[in-house]
Write a protein that holds these residues in place. Structure first.
Motif, PDB file in Angstrom:
ATOM      1  N   CYS A  70      66.738  17.495   3.981  1.00 23.38           N
ATOM      2  CA  CYS A  70      67.819  16.608   4.440  1.00 23.38           C
ATOM      3  C   CYS A  70      67.938  15.334   3.617  1.00 23.38           C
ATOM      4  CB  CYS A  70      67.601  16.234   5.903  1.00 23.38           C
ATOM      5  SG  CYS A  70      67.607  17.657   6.995  1.00 23.38           S
ATOM      6  N   CYS A  82      67.766  19.000  15.860  1.00 22.89           N
ATOM      7  CA  CYS A  82      66.535  19.124  15.071  1.00 22.89           C
ATOM      8  C   CYS A  82      65.816  17.772  15.000  1.00 22.89           C
ATOM      9  CB  CYS A  82      66.887  19.641  13.674  1.00 22.89           C
ATOM     10  SG  CYS A  82      65.447  20.012  12.675  1.00 22.89           S
ATOM     11  N   CYS A  83      66.568  16.698  14.716  1.00 22.33           N
ATOM     12  CA  CYS A  83      65.955  15.357  14.679  1.00 22.33           C
ATOM     13  C   CYS A  83      65.379  14.985  16.047  1.00 22.33           C
ATOM     14  CB  CYS A  83      66.978  14.311  14.271  1.00 22.33           C
ATOM     15  SG  CYS A  83      67.377  14.284  12.512  1.00 22.33           S
ATOM     16  N   TRP A  89      71.135  13.295   4.867  1.00 23.06           N
ATOM     17  CA  TRP A  89      72.147  14.185   5.456  1.00 23.06           C
ATOM     18  C   TRP A  89      73.443  14.070   4.655  1.00 23.06           C
ATOM     19  CZ3 TRP A  89      69.931  10.317   8.852  1.00 23.06           C
ATOM     20  CH2 TRP A  89      68.730  10.744   9.413  1.00 23.06           C
ATOM     21  N   CYS A 110      63.069  13.999   5.654  1.00 19.62           N
ATOM     22  CA  CYS A 110      62.625  15.383   5.508  1.00 19.62           C
ATOM     23  C   CYS A 110      63.167  15.975   4.198  1.00 19.62           C
ATOM     24  CB  CYS A 110      63.120  16.205   6.686  1.00 19.62           C
ATOM     25  SG  CYS A 110      62.320  15.774   8.237  1.00 19.62           S
TER      26      CYS A 110
HETATM   27  S1  SF4 Z   1      65.796  15.101   8.983  1.00 25.49           S
HETATM   28 FE1  SF4 Z   1      66.451  17.263   8.877  1.00 25.49          FE
HETATM   29  S2  SF4 Z   1      64.608  18.579   9.011  1.00 25.49           S
HETATM   30 FE2  SF4 Z   1      64.065  16.449   9.577  1.00 25.49          FE
HETATM   31  S3  SF4 Z   1      64.164  16.449  11.767  1.00 25.49           S
HETATM   32 FE3  SF4 Z   1      66.174  15.726  11.068  1.00 25.49          FE
HETATM   33  S4  SF4 Z   1      67.462  17.554  10.828  1.00 25.49           S
HETATM   34 FE4  SF4 Z   1      65.332  18.254  11.085  1.00 25.49          FE
END
Ligand code: SF4
Length: 245
Positions: free
Chosen positions: A210, A123-124, A225, A207
């Protein structure tokens, strides 16, 4: 095809690190030698508030960019507009590739990051690293708000670095030696606007799903996280490795 960007040698970097020590000196050097092919990456945390203020005072035309991952807190969107208006600057907002996000979410779900470290890193990678790579391909240098005391992974970081992951451009970390107290003092002394999440205990801002506030005595990045263990807790923007985009 990408433009050919300037390359720097390790000797040049060592020489810069030996004579440039303050944040102002580093930013003045960047303004004189790299502008407009240098830009500040901002996530609108406390460190970013300080550097952006220093930058605008040195060169009002310095460039700024940010990553809209699609999962940012409202408070971050708010401060983005406040800062833009206060300094009368443009902030280039980079978005992830819609198709990449669509495929990831359809295959793994909206909140895939909670399922595994692998999913979180994916995702990141898609929401942050790929858009960032596209931007850095057009620059000779980028400016960060990294501080050595934020995490063990940042212990060896210097003010000037070669960014091998992005074609050997310069990575400039003007406040690498600053303490958290120095950051807070600068914000107060200069009455800077800052992300309201800081008042709610968010010492590091990312985000919305997270990031959470930290408790007294916790590491400053413990809220990122928070469900993961270990020292690998970086989004990939500041780690040297092979590109996947
Ligand atoms: S911080 Fe979380 S929502 Fe943002 S990009 Fe990374 S995994 Fe995805």
């Amino acid at each position: 095809m990408h433009e050919i960007v300037a390359r720097f040698s390790q000797e040049q970097v060592d020489e810069l690190n030996s004579r440039i020590t303050t944040a102002e000196e580093a930013l003045e050097w960047a303004s004189d030698n790299l502008h407009p092919r240098v830009a500040k990456a901002s996530s609108f945390g406390a460190e970013d508030a300080v550097i952006m203020d220093l930058m605008v005072k040195i060169n009002p035309d310095f460039r700024f960019f940010t990553l809209d991952t699609g999962r940012l807190p409202q408070e971050t969107c708010d401060i983005m507009d406040i800062v833009r208006k206060k300094y009368n600057i443009s902030i280039e907002v980079l978005f992830p590739d819609a198709k990449e996000v669509e495929e990831m979410v359809n295959a793994k779900g909206m909140n895939l990051f909670y399922d595994s470290v692998e999913n979180r890193k994916l995702c990141c990678e898609i929401r942050k690293v790929h858009p960032m790579n596209r931007m850095l391909d057009t620059l000779d240098g980028w400016i960060t708000g990294l501080r050595r005391k934020q995490t063990k992974l940042r212990q060896d970081v210097t003010v000037f670095q070669l960014d091998h992951s992005h074609g050997g451009i310069l990575k400039i970390n003007p406040i690498i030696d600053w303490s958290w107290d120095q950051i807070q003092d600068y914000i107060k002394k200069n009455s800077l606007p800052y992300n309201r999440l800081l008042d709610k205990g968010y010492s590091s801002i990312g985000c919305e799903p997270c990031t959470r506030p930290i408790k007294l005595g916790e590491d400053l990045r413990a809220g990122r996280w928070w469900w993961e263990q270990g020292e690998h807790k970086e989004c990939g923007l500041h780690i040297e490795r092979k590109r996947t985009d």
